[in-house]
Scaffold this active site. Structure first.
Site, mmCIF file in Angstrom:
data_model
loop_
_atom_site.group_PDB
_atom_site.id
_atom_site.type_symbol
_atom_site.label_atom_id
_atom_site.label_comp_id
_atom_site.label_asym_id
_atom_site.label_seq_id
_atom_site.Cartn_x
_atom_site.Cartn_y
_atom_site.Cartn_z
ATOM 1 C CG HIS A 33 -2.148 -0.917 0.726
ATOM 2 N ND1 HIS A 33 -2.121 -2.278 0.906
ATOM 3 C CD2 HIS A 33 -3.279 -0.646 0.055
ATOM 4 C CE1 HIS A 33 -3.213 -2.793 0.397
ATOM 5 N NE2 HIS A 33 -3.939 -1.826 -0.130
ATOM 6 C CG ASP B 132 -5.959 -7.809 -2.342
ATOM 7 O OD1 ASP B 132 -4.913 -8.263 -1.861
ATOM 8 O OD2 ASP B 132 -6.520 -6.792 -1.908
HETATM 9 C C1 PEP Z 1 -6.973 -4.323 -5.308
HETATM 10 O O1 PEP Z 1 -6.804 -5.246 -4.521
HETATM 11 O O2 PEP Z 1 -6.745 -4.393 -6.530
HETATM 12 C C2 PEP Z 1 -7.463 -3.023 -4.821
HETATM 13 C C3 PEP Z 1 -7.821 -2.074 -5.653
HETATM 14 O O3 PEP Z 1 -7.485 -2.845 -3.474
HETATM 15 P P1 PEP Z 1 -6.180 -2.554 -2.575
HETATM 16 O O4 PEP Z 1 -5.012 -2.424 -3.500
HETATM 17 O O5 PEP Z 1 -6.454 -1.339 -1.803
HETATM 18 O O6 PEP Z 1 -6.122 -3.799 -1.745
HETATM 19 MG MG MG Z 2 -7.555 -5.121 -2.454
#
Ligand code: PEP
Ligand code: MG
Length: 756
Positions: free
Chosen positions: A361, A627
């Site tokens: 993140h 994810d």
């Molecule tokens: C993802 O998982 O692609 C998503 C947009 O959520 P995050 O990256 O915040 O987990």
């Molecule tokens: Mg995600």
């Protein structure tokens, strides 16, 4: 044996420089195995030879003088085989090479094992004995285990101290490789961020005013003394007089004659208080851990504890830093997203994190903010970088420490070209997002940070495809209250109205911990995260939903998105709560609010097989490809060791995305994508061809993606999809994309990683 192994590895890790580490290895291994000789050879890339770096048993005059080519001698043979070589009579072996200066003719048995780090042979560890005998299986296993464990430590030490001593002396342009986490180039000054109260993580820093540093130290010491006295008084009635003595002992250790005096002396030698304290405490601990007497050994833990307490006070004083240099590059072992808020944006030009990878993140936030970032630099000597100059090459995942003038000038030129291209693309970004044959694809932005809003609209974003509500939660020191949330959400909704704003409910857990709500788990990616947490905490979920609904009053552009759903039960439960909150606001507060559209994120692979069931429950789907890729490929998105295996362009991921788009069409369920793949121009073309109706990305990616879409027809993008879907490997996909870019003159846009 296990204890011996653990201690050797621990001591080698704690060694301050390479030569201490090597001499420790040969002494301790020889003793543990009871051999006549133990030697360590390291590969010197500049000379392309294995150099004898240390030995106990061979002639010490050979150290640094004896070296072997890659195919020379038994050492070269071990390196080539990448396996142990265990001989009872080494001189008989065809690869044996006798070098007079070593004096090794006396030794017959030979066991050499390679030291391998990340598939690279760093060197060879050798034990020898006079007697003609084969080392037994246990001895071989011991040496293999120790070499494997030492490999990482040595790799780090070599990179740190540089094997070539002349280079270490000059400290000029030393490159370190990691993974690219946010593109772009930054040149600036390192500000090292330390984990709090960690004695092992205090960087080296010189002090200018020894008296002031000593005063700081004395104040911290005094504060700890008071804490201990208070603690002792509080416990006085509950502990025995003997145990009381322990506190006395603690207080004595803090005396000027003991710890305090030594730290003062080191400060007088030019070190800052934190560094002096760390040095003194670590030295005592190291000594005490080695003594035979069990009582004294236990005092090591006490001293460490005291040291930590004093350090915590020292750091509390210097914690809030105001004077960030103009071109700050934040460097740390593990930078947290919250840190980004501490440095004024205009001063922050780059980020360097020893841990983490391009999908964590921090990386996502860095991309959103357009800050060049490199992560996963396990060899970076980050503690020594305070105030040093650095280049962050976010295109190639490289950090250059102490760049020389020529290199800096080259990078400055890259930066200039980058800025020119960005300017050009930003002008075009204001135009409509449609293909040459008029197919419209709305581009939306992913947000979470307040500063995203105005520029996003200026660049033609058609709404927010993903508002990560956990970001304001991460920046706070406790769960933000309902009113506070209402205010924050309203700002987003107003800024983008009448365009839609997709607000995701709190998605914490995994690699997104909240400082005030720690979740300790063995396997956090598969644990308590996203909707699982909020369904278990209806008080948090309901407050958030009410805040979103209230914030949307009169705007009608709110969409609610549920993260990490893995089953229909979760969707049903979440929907019920949204409806309850809606009902409450209507009846209790008389608000006239339309029911917002509710969507589910497709991040867990199980959801690809339940699109029909989802279509009965939600109004839209949004794929979280970050994810989804992690779970489809079983690759931790945050682990630099496996970062090379993480790729959303993997044929299986692309096929899953294509299948999902087909199913969504069958059930007439709108589907968009908000993972990082949408911000990759080639990914965006493929998703458009698959039929995704909206692409949401970081603002910094938007101009490039729009430029790519505006230069092709939908039919051409579909041809690319047809070429890519049957591919069997990621490389074949990349090749097909590269061929397409060449054919359509899009290489400058699509091949993001330019040649240096
Ligand atoms: C993802 O998982 O692609 C998503 C947009 O959520 P995050 O990256 O915040 O987990
Ligand atoms: Mg995600």
């Amino acid at each position: 044996m296990l204890e011996t192994l653990r201690r050797i590895v621990q001591d080698v890790s704690a060694a301050r420089d390479l030569s201490t580490a090597l001499s420790l290895i040969v002494r301790r291994v020889r003793k543990a195995m009871g051999t006549d000789v133990c030697s360590v050879y390291l590969y010197n890339p500049e000379r392309e030879r294995y150099v004898l770096m240390d030995t106990l048993g061979l002639n010490p005059a050979a150290i640094g003088r004896v070296s072997l080519a890659l195919n020379q001698g038994l050492v070269g043979y071990v390196g080539q085989r990448e396996e142990p070589v265990n001989l009872d009579n080494a001189p008989e072996h065809p690869n044996y090479l006798y070098l007079r200066v070593t004096g090794e003719e006396r030794y017959h048995s030979f066991l050499g094992v390679p030291i391998i780090h990340q598939r690279r042979v760093l060197g060879v560890l050798v034990v020898q004995q006079k007697a003609k005998r084969r080392f037994d299986e246990g001895e071989e296993a011991f040496l293999v285990t120790i070499a494997a464990q030492l490999a990482a430590v040595l790799a780090h030490a070599i990179a740190n101290g540089s094997l070539s001593l002349d280079r270490a002396g000059q400290r000029k342009s030393v490159p370190y490789n990691g993974v690219s986490a946010s593109p772009g180039i930054a040149i600036g000054e390192a500000v090292v961020v330390m984990p709090p109260a960690d004695l092992d993580a205090v960087p080296d820093r010189q002090c200018e005013d020894a008296e002031a540093e000593k005063a700081l130290f004395d104040q911290a010491l005094m504060a700890v003394r008071e804490d201990i006295e208070a603690l002792s008084a509080r416990l006085a009635k509950r502990i025995s007089p003997q145990e009381q003595l322990l506190f006395e002992a603690y207080l004595q250790m803090l005396d000027e004659a003991a710890l305090g005096g030594e730290v003062h002396k080191r400060i007088d030698d030019g070190h800052w208080a934190q560094g002096a304290l760390s040095h003194v405490v670590r030295r005592h601990v190291k000594y005490l851990e080695k003594v035979e007497d069990a009582y004294l050994r236990e005092r090591a833990a006490d001293i460490r504890d005291l040291g930590r307490r004093v350090l915590a006070y020292l750091q509390a004083r210097s914690d809030i830093r105001q004077d960030y240099p103009e071109n700050t590059i934040l460097v740390g072992e593990e930078l947290s997203p919250a840190l980004l808020g501490e440095v004024p944006r205009e001063h922050l030009v780059g980020l360097v994190s020893v841990r983490g990878s391009s999908n964590s993140h921090l990386a996502i936030l860095a991309r959103a903010m357009g800050i060049p970032t490199v992560m996963g630099l396990s060899d970076l000597p980050y503690k020594r970088l305070e105030s040093e100059s650095l280049v962050v090459d976010g295109y190639h995942g490289q950090v250059i420490c102490w760049p020389d003038e020529i290199l800096s000038a080259q990078y400055r030129e890259h930066m200039r070209q980058d800025e020119a291209l960005t300017e050009e693309l930003e002008v075009e970004a204001r135009k409509l997002c449609e293909t040459l044959d008029g197919h419209r694809v709305p581009l939306l932005v992913n947000t979470g940070l307040v500063e995203d809003q105005s520029r996003a609209q200026a660049l033609g974003a058609e709404g927010v495809g993903l508002y990560r509500t956990e970001v304001p939660f991460m920046m706070a020191e406790r769960f933000p209250g309902e009113q506070e949330q209402t205010r924050i959400y309203r700002e987003q909704l107003v800024a983008f109205a009448p365009f839609p704003v997709v607000m995701r409910t709190l998605d914490i857990g995994g690699d997104k911990p909240l400082p005030y709500f720690p979740i300790e788990e063995r396997n956090p990616a598969l644990g308590w995260r996203g909707i699982r947490v909020t369904l278990d905490h209806p008080e948090v979920f309901m407050a958030q939903i009410r805040a979103m609904l209230r914030a949307s009053d009169g705007l009608e552009n709110l969409r609610i998105l549920l993260p990490m759903v893995a089953s229909m039960h979760e969707v049903d439960e979440a929907r019920k709560m949204v409806m309850r909150a809606h009902e409450e606001l209507q009846s209790n507060e008389g608000l006239k609010l339309p029911m917002p559209r509710i969507g589910a994120m497709i991040e867990v692979p199980s959801m690809i097989f339940q699109v029909g069931a989802l279509s009965k429950r939600v109004d839209f789907l949004s794929v979280g490809s970050n994810d989804l890729t992690q779970y489809l490929l079983a690759v931790d998105r945050d682990n630099p060791r496996v970062a090379g295996l993480y790729n959303a362009m993997h044929p299986a991921v692309l096929r899953a995305l294509n299948d999902l788009a087909l199913k969504a069409r069958k059930y007439q369920l709108p589907v968009s994508l908000c993972g990082e793949l949408a911000g990759d121009p080639a990914g965006a073309l493929l998703l458009m061809a698959m039929g995704y109706q909206g692409l949401s990305m970081n603002l910094s990616s938007l101009p490039r993606v729009k430029a790519a879409i505006r230069r092709v027809t939908l039919a051409q993008a579909k041809q690319l999809l047809v070429a890519v879907l049957p591919c069997e490997t990621t490389q074949e996909v990349e090749d097909a994309v590269a061929a397409f870019s060449r054919e359509h003159d899009l290489e400058w846009l699509i091949v993001m990683r330019r040649k240096a």
